[in-house]
Design an enzyme around this catalytic site. Structure first.
Site, PDB file in Angstrom:
ATOM      1  N   CYS A  32     -30.573  10.141  -2.549  1.00  0.00           N
ATOM      2  CA  CYS A  32     -30.175   9.245  -3.643  1.00  0.00           C
ATOM      3  C   CYS A  32     -28.713   8.878  -3.476  1.00  0.00           C
ATOM      4  O   CYS A  32     -28.006   9.398  -2.604  1.00  0.00           O
ATOM      5  CB  CYS A  32     -30.409   9.903  -5.002  1.00  0.00           C
ATOM      6  SG  CYS A  32     -29.368  11.355  -5.301  1.00  0.00           S
ATOM      7  N   CYS A  35     -26.199  11.679  -3.479  1.00  0.00           N
ATOM      8  CA  CYS A  35     -26.050  12.364  -2.189  1.00  0.00           C
ATOM      9  C   CYS A  35     -25.068  11.608  -1.294  1.00  0.00           C
ATOM     10  O   CYS A  35     -24.201  12.205  -0.653  1.00  0.00           O
ATOM     11  CB  CYS A  35     -27.403  12.473  -1.490  1.00  0.00           C
ATOM     12  SG  CYS A  35     -28.651  13.423  -2.380  1.00  0.00           S
ATOM     13  N   ASP A 454       3.932 -14.587 -14.359  1.00  0.00           N
ATOM     14  CA  ASP A 454       5.096 -15.190 -13.743  1.00  0.00           C
ATOM     15  C   ASP A 454       4.881 -16.703 -13.783  1.00  0.00           C
ATOM     16  O   ASP A 454       3.747 -17.171 -13.864  1.00  0.00           O
ATOM     17  CB  ASP A 454       5.242 -14.697 -12.303  1.00  0.00           C
ATOM     18  CG  ASP A 454       6.401 -15.352 -11.596  1.00  0.00           C
ATOM     19  OD1 ASP A 454       7.518 -15.302 -12.119  1.00  0.00           O
ATOM     20  OD2 ASP A 454       6.172 -15.945 -10.526  1.00  0.00           O
ATOM     21  N   ASP A 669       3.022 -13.771  -7.693  1.00  0.00           N
ATOM     22  CA  ASP A 669       2.727 -14.126  -6.302  1.00  0.00           C
ATOM     23  C   ASP A 669       3.920 -13.998  -5.371  1.00  0.00           C
ATOM     24  O   ASP A 669       3.810 -14.300  -4.196  1.00  0.00           O
ATOM     25  CB  ASP A 669       2.199 -15.562  -6.227  1.00  0.00           C
ATOM     26  CG  ASP A 669       3.291 -16.600  -6.457  1.00  0.00           C
ATOM     27  OD1 ASP A 669       4.297 -16.245  -7.108  1.00  0.00           O
ATOM     28  OD2 ASP A 669       3.140 -17.733  -5.989  1.00  0.00           O
ATOM     29  N   ASP A 673       8.221 -10.386  -7.526  1.00  0.00           N
ATOM     30  CA  ASP A 673       7.278  -9.891  -8.525  1.00  0.00           C
ATOM     31  C   ASP A 673       6.826  -8.458  -8.231  1.00  0.00           C
ATOM     32  O   ASP A 673       6.177  -7.829  -9.069  1.00  0.00           O
ATOM     33  CB  ASP A 673       6.031 -10.780  -8.587  1.00  0.00           C
ATOM     34  CG  ASP A 673       6.345 -12.182  -9.082  1.00  0.00           C
ATOM     35  OD1 ASP A 673       7.285 -12.313  -9.882  1.00  0.00           O
ATOM     36  OD2 ASP A 673       5.661 -13.131  -8.668  1.00  0.00           O
TER      37      ASP A 673
END
Length: 777
Positions: A32, A35, A454, A669, A673
């Protein structure tokens, strides 16, 4: 409209030091998902292992080592064996057999279902349960099920026992053996009593059916990863030096090779377009349905589809260096990761089987040694629940109640509660172009209360343009502003200063003039601007005073008088433009209004976040007028706008919100930042983000449109909610089912069916995340 291209992820972005070597293992004994999770954790505990992906369906594990680590394959095998599973090293990666795991359970079904149905019909329909010949036939048929269909349960229980562990196989083997052994003893002793061969066969059969269905559901739950794995084609059309084209395996390609793509071809590796024009479908990587126009110089990514033109591309990356390989690695890592909320389930699962065995033993002894007391307890509760037939005789009642307890207990449901939801959630996110680093990131995203954006490149397009410029009257700027006698104007000076900077504003100003001017002592001040000295073209020994180009706040701090350009600043700042100033010495020599446009749909994103209960904030290094204008256009409340924030202060702003009790997600980005992304509870980087920003982020949006922000947070909330639902069900099921079985209200057959259903409920509940977006839009 063409979309922004997907930017490939690199090893730094995935927090992977390098493309380390890979070892393939064949794993035996897994039954399963729980496991598979234990095997993955055992492998990842070996020194030098960077990560592991365990495929339950193919009984296969892929192990990635860190670049500089020694590959101790013996330690790998031993670690797996210590968990009670078998492992062997395979020389080459084996192809995935999606139905191999299903086929193993299917054998149990083909053998067990006919026998179980025959025994059920004989006992329940034709009333042959006490007929001696039928009992002997039941013994033979049930024995076949025990030996052949039950073999995998017994093997699993035995290997776990040798390793000092226990799992679901242990409970199934003990429960089925208890029912079969008691029945065989009763039949051999010649007593004319009800026997339980039918129940012994039904236990193994029903649980096998449950695992078969669970495997099918799990295949669906991991479909996004499977789709990614199937994206890369096996062959490519390589152009040789003589111009001829040859079909070659993708594995034979190297950097610099030329590949021809016809309409309908999948891109085999990452590369660059050299010839041709076409539209390319990148939806499987970015989640964006609109095709992307490609022309010479454009980047192509593995697995995307060339739609309508012929392209010639040069290979830039192959194998594990491609964007697709990095995305697959990220999805695999997320699926194999653990969330903090999982610790409770792990602690209970570790002691679950021994406790269940003790409860089963206690129930058996109670019914066998004190049948009157047990019967009275059963009858008293029956008036509130239901009346259930009890086995005849204390011995039978003791054996059957113990077997029922062993069968109904299900440690897998607790073990799968969190991994199943993480697997489904990360797959659903990957289909939408959202990469979630791990289960902890999913959990953190589900707890976010505030989102900080931002401005440049996040809320705005990140493509600023020069809207207007200003110069002081000649009498104001001369001669003091230009004491070195330089020829030129403010645009030429600004372009010369900005040419060596990579800041978005600098790139715009660098294109304002093509004039060449010599500089000395050039320097970039992070978050402020650039500065340098212009060399006198007449007398190179002389130089002008220090020239500065950057934010007005920085110029003011440097002693520059900004009063002459006040009206220009007010006019353009109110229109959302960023104002950059040029100063020669202490005099203002020029002003530049650079304006970026709000991303399409940004206002709708803010409105959606507000509607879902998130607080939205804007932070920028721009002046207050510009920030206020952008915030008003986006729909962010004025009191949630923070302007003129230096890069190093963004993290402090996030910390301040956290002290106020907010769980903060920061969306950015840029390099500046990174501190805020690290400080935030959840960092979200858009696709064009710098490598540093991506390294700090928990979620990476493969498409730059911020529409994915509310989608990623909403999906994370749904995933966290699903985890909590699964954990509640797993604990509730066992807390109710085990006492009912011990008190005789559930027969072993019902217990077997209920145990199989518990796994299906957990996985099925997680599978609902696949359709989350459709139901919530």
């Amino acid at each position: 409209m063409p979309t922004e291209p997907l930017i490939p992820l690199n090893e730094t972005q995935l927090k992977q030091p390098g493309p380390g070597p890979v070892t393939e293992l064949e794993i035996t004994g897994m039954t399963c998902g729980n496991c598979a999770r234990h095997v993955a954790q055992a492998i990842e505990g070996v020194k030098g292992v960077e990560g592991a992906f365990v495929n339950l369906d193919a009984h296969h594990a892929t192990v990635r080592w860190t670049a500089a680590a020694p590959q101790d394959t013996t330690a790998l095998v031993q670690a797996v064996q210590q968990e009670g599973y078998g492992a062997t090293i395979v020389e080459h990666a084996q192809p995935e057999h999606k139905h191999e795991h299903l086929a193993g359970w299917r054998l149990n079904i083909w053998l067990g279902v006919p026998i179980t149905v025959f025994l059920v019909l004989g006992e329940w329909v034709f009333g042959l349960g006490l007929a001696r010949w039928f009992q002997w036939m039941s013994f033979a048929l049930s024995g076949v099920v025990q030996v052949f269909a039950g073999a995998r349960f017994y093997r699993g229980a035995w290997t776990q026992l040798k390793a000092g562990n226990s799992n679901m196989d242990t409970l199934v083997a003990l429960g089925s053996t208890t029912a079969f052994a008691y029945s065989a003893w009763a039949l051999r002793s010649g007593q004319v009593v009800h026997i339980y061969f039918m129940e012994a066969a039904a236990i193994i059969t029903l649980i096998s059916v449950g695992h078969w269905v669970e495997s099918r559901v799990s295949v669906r739950a991991s479909s996004a990863l499977r789709n990614l794995l199937d994206l890369a084609p096996a062959m490519a059309r390589r152009r040789n030096s003589d111009g001829a084209e040859t079909e070659v395996p993708v594995g034979a390609l190297a950097q610099g090779d030329l590949i021809a793509l016809r309409p309908g071809d999948r891109v085999p590796v990452d590369g660059l377009v050299l010839e041709g024009h076409s539209a390319v479908d990148e939806s499987m990587l970015t989640g964006e349905s609109a095709a992307v126009d490609k022309k010479p110089g454009a980047e192509l990514y593995t697995g995307t589809v060339n739609l309508n033109g012929r392209l010639l591309m040069r290979v830039n990356a192959t194998g594990e260096q491609t964007a697709l390989a990095h995305i697959i690695a990220a999805v695999q890592r997320a699926q194999n990761s653990r969330a903090n909320i999982q610790r409770l389930g792990d602690r209970v699962s570790s002691v679950f089987v021994p406790i269940v065995v003790l409860i089963a033993l206690a129930a058996g002894l109670w019914w066998g040694l004190a049948p009157q007391s047990a019967t009275l307890a059963h009858q008293w509760l029956a008036q509130f629940l239901w009346h259930a037939p009890l086995p005849v005789g204390p011995l039978a009642a003791g054996f059957i109640s113990a077997a029922a307890v062993l069968i109904i207990a299900c440690p897998c449901a607790m073990g799968l509660a969190t991994p199943a939801a993480i697997m489904a959630g990360s797959n659903a996110a990957a289909q939408r172009g959202i990469l979630i680093r791990d289960g902890v990131a999913l959990e953190k995203a589900g707890q976010v209360t505030a989102v900080v954006f931002d401005k440049t490149g996040t809320l705005t397009l990140g493509k600023p343009a020069l809207a207007q410029s200003w110069e002081p009257p000649v009498q104001e700027s001369q001669p003091s502003a230009n004491p070195a006698g330089l020829s030129g104007n403010s645009r030429a000076w600004a372009a010369a200063l900005a040419r060596h900077s990579t800041h978005p504003i600098s790139r715009v100003l660098a294109e304002a003039s093509s004039a060449n001017m010599d500089l000395s002592d050039w320097q970039e001040i992070q978050g402020a601007g650039v500065q340098g000295r212009f060399v006198n073209s007449i007398d190179r020994a002389a130089s002008a005073p220090l020239a500065r180009l950057g934010s007005l706040a920085w110029l003011a701090e440097s002693g520059v008088d900004l009063e002459p350009g006040r009206s220009f600043v007010q006019e353009w700042s109110s229109q959302g433009a960023t104002i950059a100033g040029l100063a020669l010495g202490g005099s203002l020599a020029g002003l530049f209004a650079v304006r970026d446009r709000l991303k399409p749909g940004a206002r709708e994103v803010i409105e959606r976040l507000d509607a879902e209960g998130f607080k939205t904030y804007l932070v920028t290094g721009d002046n207050a007028l510009t920030a206020s204008s952008i915030a008003q256009e986006a729909g962010i409340r004025p009191e949630h706008v923070f302007a003129q924030v230096r890069p190093e202060r963004k993290g402090e702003l996030v910390a301040r919100l956290q002290k106020q009790g907010e769980r903060v997600a920061f969306v950015g980005d840029g390099i500046n930042d990174a501190p805020a992304l690290e400080q935030a509870d959840l960092g979200i980087a858009v696709s064009r983000a710098s490598d540093i920003a991506r390294e700090a982020a928990d979620i990476i949006l493969l498409k730059s449109e911020i529409e994915a922000v509310p989608e990623s947070l909403g999906l994370a909330r749904a995933t966290l909610r699903t985890i909590k639902q699964n954990l509640f069900w797993a604990f509730f099921y066992n807390a109710v089912g085990i006492p009912l079985a011990a008190l005789g209200f559930l027969s072993p057959i019902l217990c077997a069916a209920a145990m199989g259903m518990s796994d299906l409920v957990v996985i099925g509940n997680a599978l609902r995340l696949r359709g989350w977006r459709l139901r919530n839009r």
